[in-house]
Motif scaffolding. Structure first.
Motif, PDB file in Angstrom:
ATOM      1  N   THR A 111       0.853  -1.180   0.000  1.00 58.07           N
ATOM      2  CA  THR A 111       0.000   0.000   0.000  1.00 58.07           C
ATOM      3  C   THR A 111       0.891   1.233   0.000  1.00 58.07           C
ATOM      4  O   THR A 111       2.116   1.118   0.066  1.00 58.07           O
ATOM      5  CB  THR A 111      -0.924   0.035   1.246  1.00 58.07           C
ATOM      6  N   LYS A 113       2.179   4.764  -1.799  1.00 54.97           N
ATOM      7  CA  LYS A 113       2.290   5.515  -3.048  1.00 54.97           C
ATOM      8  C   LYS A 113       3.504   5.022  -3.835  1.00 54.97           C
ATOM      9  O   LYS A 113       4.574   4.825  -3.263  1.00 54.97           O
ATOM     10  CB  LYS A 113       2.431   7.003  -2.725  1.00 54.97           C
ATOM     11  N   PHE A 140      -2.637  -0.263  -4.190  1.00 56.91           N
ATOM     12  CA  PHE A 140      -2.397   1.180  -4.257  1.00 56.91           C
ATOM     13  C   PHE A 140      -3.669   1.877  -4.700  1.00 56.91           C
ATOM     14  O   PHE A 140      -4.429   1.358  -5.495  1.00 56.91           O
ATOM     15  CB  PHE A 140      -1.269   1.487  -5.235  1.00 56.91           C
TER      16      PHE A 140
END
Length: 141
Positions: A111, A113, A140
């Motif tokens: 998860t 960015k 994401f």
């Protein structure tokens, strides 16, 4: 019977495997019982091999100690029993700081960015290269 005599006991592999399975249901056994479903245990000529995944680093240590006490066991191999704590650390080291990892029985969930200059494929490939990773789940937003 002395300890050396116990080590020399020859028992059928099927009996040893049964004792290992019963060990998980023994009152006071320290290992989490739910980990058992994530492991494969095989016995060949008194040599016990445990593979799969577990939640903590303590489980392989506990299994090594307890299985070795079973009459007829010559050796215990947990080299392919991977713990989620170690996989979390390794996957965290392989990913950029913007990416967060969590692990559940060898499945790594990503998860956060994706940083500029990197692709999802790059990150997944790095994590998949870690020994013991069963699968990688990118999540994401």
């Amino acid at each position: 019977m002395t300890e050396n005599q116990e080590a020399a006991v020859i028992r059928p592999d099927v009996d040893i495997a049964e004792d290992v399975d019963h060990m998980f249901n023994r009152p006071g056994f320290e290992s989490p019982r739910h980990d058992r479903a994530r492991m494969k245990i095989s016995v060949t000529d008194g040599m016990v091999k445990v593979t799969g995944h577990t939640r903590t680093v303590q489980v392989p240590q506990i299994l090594t100690r307890e299985i070795a006490k079973i009459p007829g066991v010559k050796s215990v191999d947990v080299s392919e029993l991977y713990d989620d704590n170690a996989l979390t650390i390794l996957s965290g080291q392989m990913t950029p700081v913007e990416v967060f990892t969590s692990v559940s029985y060898g499945a790594v969930i990503l998860t956060g960015k994706i940083p500029g200059g990197m692709t999802l494929e790059d990150i997944v490939a790095k994590v998949e290269s870690i020994e013991g990773v069963r699968k990688v789940i990118p999540n994401f937003k």
